[in-house]
Design a protein around this motif. Structure first.
Motif, PDB file in Angstrom:
ATOM      1  N   ARG A 298      25.600  76.854  32.732  1.00 30.99           N
ATOM      2  CA  ARG A 298      26.843  77.429  33.232  1.00 30.99           C
ATOM      3  C   ARG A 298      26.814  78.950  33.307  1.00 30.99           C
ATOM      4  O   ARG A 298      27.298  79.534  34.290  1.00 30.99           O
ATOM      5  N   ILE A 299      26.257  79.593  32.300  1.00 35.72           N
ATOM      6  CA  ILE A 299      26.307  81.064  32.263  1.00 35.72           C
ATOM      7  C   ILE A 299      25.462  81.693  33.378  1.00 35.72           C
ATOM      8  O   ILE A 299      25.968  82.518  34.150  1.00 35.72           O
ATOM      9  N   PRO A 300      24.167  81.322  33.522  1.00 38.30           N
ATOM     10  CA  PRO A 300      23.404  81.892  34.655  1.00 38.30           C
ATOM     11  C   PRO A 300      23.958  81.462  36.014  1.00 38.30           C
ATOM     12  O   PRO A 300      23.906  82.228  36.978  1.00 38.30           O
ATOM     13  N   ALA A 301      24.511  80.242  36.096  1.00 35.27           N
ATOM     14  CA  ALA A 301      25.086  79.789  37.361  1.00 35.27           C
ATOM     15  C   ALA A 301      26.319  80.611  37.708  1.00 35.27           C
ATOM     16  O   ALA A 301      26.530  80.978  38.876  1.00 35.27           O
ATOM     17  N   GLY A 302      27.145  80.913  36.704  1.00 37.66           N
ATOM     18  CA  GLY A 302      28.313  81.765  36.943  1.00 37.66           C
ATOM     19  C   GLY A 302      27.915  83.144  37.431  1.00 37.66           C
ATOM     20  O   GLY A 302      28.546  83.708  38.336  1.00 37.66           O
ATOM     21  N   ALA A 303      26.853  83.687  36.847  1.00 33.88           N
ATOM     22  CA  ALA A 303      26.359  84.997  37.279  1.00 33.88           C
ATOM     23  C   ALA A 303      25.827  84.930  38.710  1.00 33.88           C
ATOM     24  O   ALA A 303      26.091  85.827  39.527  1.00 33.88           O
ATOM     25  N   ALA A 304      25.100  83.861  39.027  1.00 35.11           N
ATOM     26  CA  ALA A 304      24.519  83.723  40.367  1.00 35.11           C
ATOM     27  C   ALA A 304      25.598  83.550  41.433  1.00 35.11           C
ATOM     28  O   ALA A 304      25.526  84.157  42.514  1.00 35.11           O
ATOM     29  N   LEU A 305      26.594  82.731  41.152  1.00 35.93           N
ATOM     30  CA  LEU A 305      27.670  82.518  42.122  1.00 35.93           C
ATOM     31  C   LEU A 305      28.459  83.803  42.357  1.00 35.93           C
ATOM     32  O   LEU A 305      28.826  84.122  43.494  1.00 35.93           O
ATOM     33  N   ALA A 306      28.737  84.538  41.283  1.00 39.12           N
ATOM     34  CA  ALA A 306      29.474  85.795  41.424  1.00 39.12           C
ATOM     35  C   ALA A 306      28.673  86.793  42.253  1.00 39.12           C
ATOM     36  O   ALA A 306      29.227  87.483  43.129  1.00 39.12           O
ATOM     37  N   ALA A 307      27.373  86.885  42.003  1.00 40.72           N
ATOM     38  CA  ALA A 307      26.527  87.815  42.754  1.00 40.72           C
ATOM     39  C   ALA A 307      26.458  87.423  44.222  1.00 40.72           C
ATOM     40  O   ALA A 307      26.410  88.282  45.109  1.00 40.72           O
TER      41      ALA A 307
ATOM     42  N   ALA B 238      26.482  93.387  43.981  1.00 39.82           N
ATOM     43  CA  ALA B 238      25.986  92.078  43.553  1.00 39.82           C
ATOM     44  C   ALA B 238      25.545  92.110  42.091  1.00 39.82           C
ATOM     45  O   ALA B 238      25.781  91.164  41.336  1.00 39.82           O
ATOM     46  N   THR B 239      24.923  93.206  41.691  1.00 46.16           N
ATOM     47  CA  THR B 239      24.489  93.343  40.301  1.00 46.16           C
ATOM     48  C   THR B 239      25.684  93.399  39.364  1.00 46.16           C
ATOM     49  O   THR B 239      25.702  92.738  38.318  1.00 46.16           O
ATOM     50  N   VAL B 240      26.682  94.204  39.742  1.00 49.70           N
ATOM     51  CA  VAL B 240      27.902  94.289  38.927  1.00 49.70           C
ATOM     52  C   VAL B 240      28.591  92.930  38.854  1.00 49.70           C
ATOM     53  O   VAL B 240      29.061  92.499  37.788  1.00 49.70           O
ATOM     54  N   ALA B 241      28.642  92.248  39.995  1.00 46.15           N
ATOM     55  CA  ALA B 241      29.283  90.928  40.039  1.00 46.15           C
ATOM     56  C   ALA B 241      28.534  89.924  39.167  1.00 46.15           C
ATOM     57  O   ALA B 241      29.156  89.087  38.496  1.00 46.15           O
ATOM     58  N   ALA B 242      27.211  89.998  39.156  1.00 46.48           N
ATOM     59  CA  ALA B 242      26.421  89.097  38.314  1.00 46.48           C
ATOM     60  C   ALA B 242      26.717  89.331  36.842  1.00 46.48           C
ATOM     61  O   ALA B 242      26.877  88.378  36.065  1.00 46.48           O
ATOM     62  N   LEU B 243      26.786  90.583  36.450  1.00 48.50           N
ATOM     63  CA  LEU B 243      27.116  90.906  35.060  1.00 48.50           C
ATOM     64  C   LEU B 243      28.524  90.423  34.702  1.00 48.50           C
ATOM     65  O   LEU B 243      28.748  89.852  33.630  1.00 48.50           O
ATOM     66  N   LEU B 244      29.457  90.660  35.631  1.00 48.99           N
ATOM     67  CA  LEU B 244      30.837  90.219  35.415  1.00 48.99           C
ATOM     68  C   LEU B 244      30.912  88.697  35.342  1.00 48.99           C
ATOM     69  O   LEU B 244      31.522  88.132  34.416  1.00 48.99           O
ATOM     70  N   GLY B 245      30.288  88.034  36.311  1.00 53.99           N
ATOM     71  CA  GLY B 245      30.341  86.578  36.351  1.00 53.99           C
ATOM     72  C   GLY B 245      29.692  85.937  35.143  1.00 53.99           C
ATOM     73  O   GLY B 245      30.232  84.976  34.577  1.00 53.99           O
ATOM     74  N   GLY B 246      28.555  86.458  34.733  1.00 48.68           N
ATOM     75  CA  GLY B 246      27.875  85.906  33.561  1.00 48.68           C
ATOM     76  C   GLY B 246      28.681  86.089  32.290  1.00 48.68           C
ATOM     77  O   GLY B 246      28.764  85.182  31.452  1.00 48.68           O
ATOM     78  N   THR B 247      29.297  87.254  32.146  1.00 42.90           N
ATOM     79  CA  THR B 247      30.116  87.520  30.957  1.00 42.90           C
ATOM     80  C   THR B 247      31.340  86.620  30.920  1.00 42.90           C
ATOM     81  O   THR B 247      31.686  86.051  29.868  1.00 42.90           O
ATOM     82  N   LEU B 248      32.010  86.479  32.061  1.00 37.97           N
ATOM     83  CA  LEU B 248      33.197  85.626  32.120  1.00 37.97           C
ATOM     84  C   LEU B 248      32.833  84.160  31.901  1.00 37.97           C
ATOM     85  O   LEU B 248      33.558  83.424  31.216  1.00 37.97           O
ATOM     86  N   ALA B 249      31.711  83.734  32.472  1.00 36.37           N
ATOM     87  CA  ALA B 249      31.262  82.355  32.266  1.00 36.37           C
ATOM     88  C   ALA B 249      30.953  82.105  30.797  1.00 36.37           C
ATOM     89  O   ALA B 249      31.304  81.047  30.244  1.00 36.37           O
TER      90      ALA B 249
ATOM     91  N   LEU C  18      37.322  86.888  43.753  1.00 36.44           N
ATOM     92  CA  LEU C  18      36.584  85.652  43.974  1.00 36.44           C
ATOM     93  C   LEU C  18      35.365  85.576  43.067  1.00 36.44           C
ATOM     94  O   LEU C  18      35.080  84.523  42.477  1.00 36.44           O
ATOM     95  N   ALA C  19      34.645  86.689  42.935  1.00 31.46           N
ATOM     96  CA  ALA C  19      33.474  86.718  42.060  1.00 31.46           C
ATOM     97  C   ALA C  19      33.871  86.437  40.612  1.00 31.46           C
ATOM     98  O   ALA C  19      33.203  85.673  39.906  1.00 31.46           O
ATOM     99  N   ALA C  20      34.954  87.064  40.180  1.00 28.93           N
ATOM    100  CA  ALA C  20      35.424  86.854  38.808  1.00 28.93           C
ATOM    101  C   ALA C  20      35.867  85.410  38.600  1.00 28.93           C
ATOM    102  O   ALA C  20      35.584  84.805  37.560  1.00 28.93           O
ATOM    103  N   ALA C  21      36.556  84.851  39.589  1.00 30.86           N
ATOM    104  CA  ALA C  21      37.027  83.464  39.480  1.00 30.86           C
ATOM    105  C   ALA C  21      35.854  82.490  39.420  1.00 30.86           C
ATOM    106  O   ALA C  21      35.859  81.549  38.616  1.00 30.86           O
ATOM    107  N   LEU C  22      34.858  82.708  40.255  1.00 28.16           N
ATOM    108  CA  LEU C  22      33.690  81.827  40.250  1.00 28.16           C
ATOM    109  C   LEU C  22      32.964  81.894  38.911  1.00 28.16           C
ATOM    110  O   LEU C  22      32.536  80.867  38.370  1.00 28.16           O
ATOM    111  N   GLY C  23      32.832  83.100  38.370  1.00 32.81           N
ATOM    112  CA  GLY C  23      32.166  83.247  37.078  1.00 32.81           C
ATOM    113  C   GLY C  23      32.947  82.590  35.957  1.00 32.81           C
ATOM    114  O   GLY C  23      32.412  81.785  35.194  1.00 32.81           O
ATOM    115  N   TRP C  24      34.238  82.917  35.875  1.00 31.37           N
ATOM    116  CA  TRP C  24      35.076  82.384  34.790  1.00 31.37           C
ATOM    117  C   TRP C  24      35.174  80.864  34.864  1.00 31.37           C
ATOM    118  O   TRP C  24      35.002  80.165  33.859  1.00 31.37           O
TER     119      TRP C  24
END
Length: 207
Positions: A88-97, A108-119, A14-20
């Motif tokens: 979009r990029i910071p929002a993707g990181a925030a939603l993933a976290a 949450a930190t890992v998810a933020a990094l993942l979400g921001g990168t995917l976004a 879910l975190a990855a999907a929200l970020g991407w």
């Protein structure tokens, strides 16, 4: 499905999907996620509960409509993408976290990094692809690409919740395609810019 059935695999998916997906259609992500929670289709983690609020649903729904229309108009879509680079990029990181919340700071930190990168990856791929499509005088390729993005977001969000393993396979494929397209289209756009500069430079010199 209850919140207890969302195990670590589901939450990471879910975190990855929200970020991407945020890199493609941020407002659609916010609205669809909040709507799914509000209707009881998906028990949202505590960090995402705010998306269910009627005010947030109303605002994200309005922005979804605006983005849907803007994304179908050549040139305007590229300007919209340029403005949303810083959103979009910071929002993707925030939603993933927010999937893991404050009780799981490490995750949450890992998810933020993942979400921001995917976004960032999906946003750059989208921006580059649409910019290349805008070099064509016909509007149909632009609209087709936009509709593809419209469809990809809910499909990937659904897969992340219902079939996370399938989602990860689709995400891996999407990332490979996006990186390849970005590389190829960036080369195309650079060559196009150089050609235009030489042409206009020669015209100015002749004048």
């Amino acid at each position: 499905m209850t919140l207890d059935t969302l195990d670590t695999t589901h939450l990471v998916a879910l975190a990855a999907a929200l970020g991407w997906a945020s890199g493609l259609r941020l407002y659609a992500v916010v609205f669809l996620t909040g709507l799914a929670g509000w209707l009881g289709w998906l028990p949202l983690p505590a960090g995402l509960k705010v998306l269910e609020h009627p005010v947030v649903l109303g605002a994200s729904g309005l922005m979804l409509v605006i983005e849907f229309l803007a994304d179908k108009i050549p040139a305007l879509d590229s300007m919209w993408d340029a403005v949303h680079t810083v959103i979009r990029i910071p929002a993707g990181a925030a939603l993933a976290a927010a999937v893991f919340g404050g009780d799981h700071a490490a995750w949450a930190t890992v998810a933020a990094l993942l979400g921001g990168t995917l976004a960032a990856t999906s946003h750059v791929a989208k921006t580059t692809t649409r910019a290349a499509a805008n070099t064509s005088p016909e509007p149909f390729s632009n609209i087709a690409l936009s509709l593809l993005g419209d469809a990809a977001v809910p499909v990937m969000l659904w897969l992340a919740v219902e079939h996370p393993i399938v989602f990860f396979a689709c995400l891996a494929l999407a990332l490979v395609v996006m990186v390849a397209l970005t590389w190829l289209l960036m080369k195309f756009l650079i060559r196009l810019i150089r050609t235009l500069r030489q042409r206009f430079g020669a015209g100015a010199a002749a004048a």
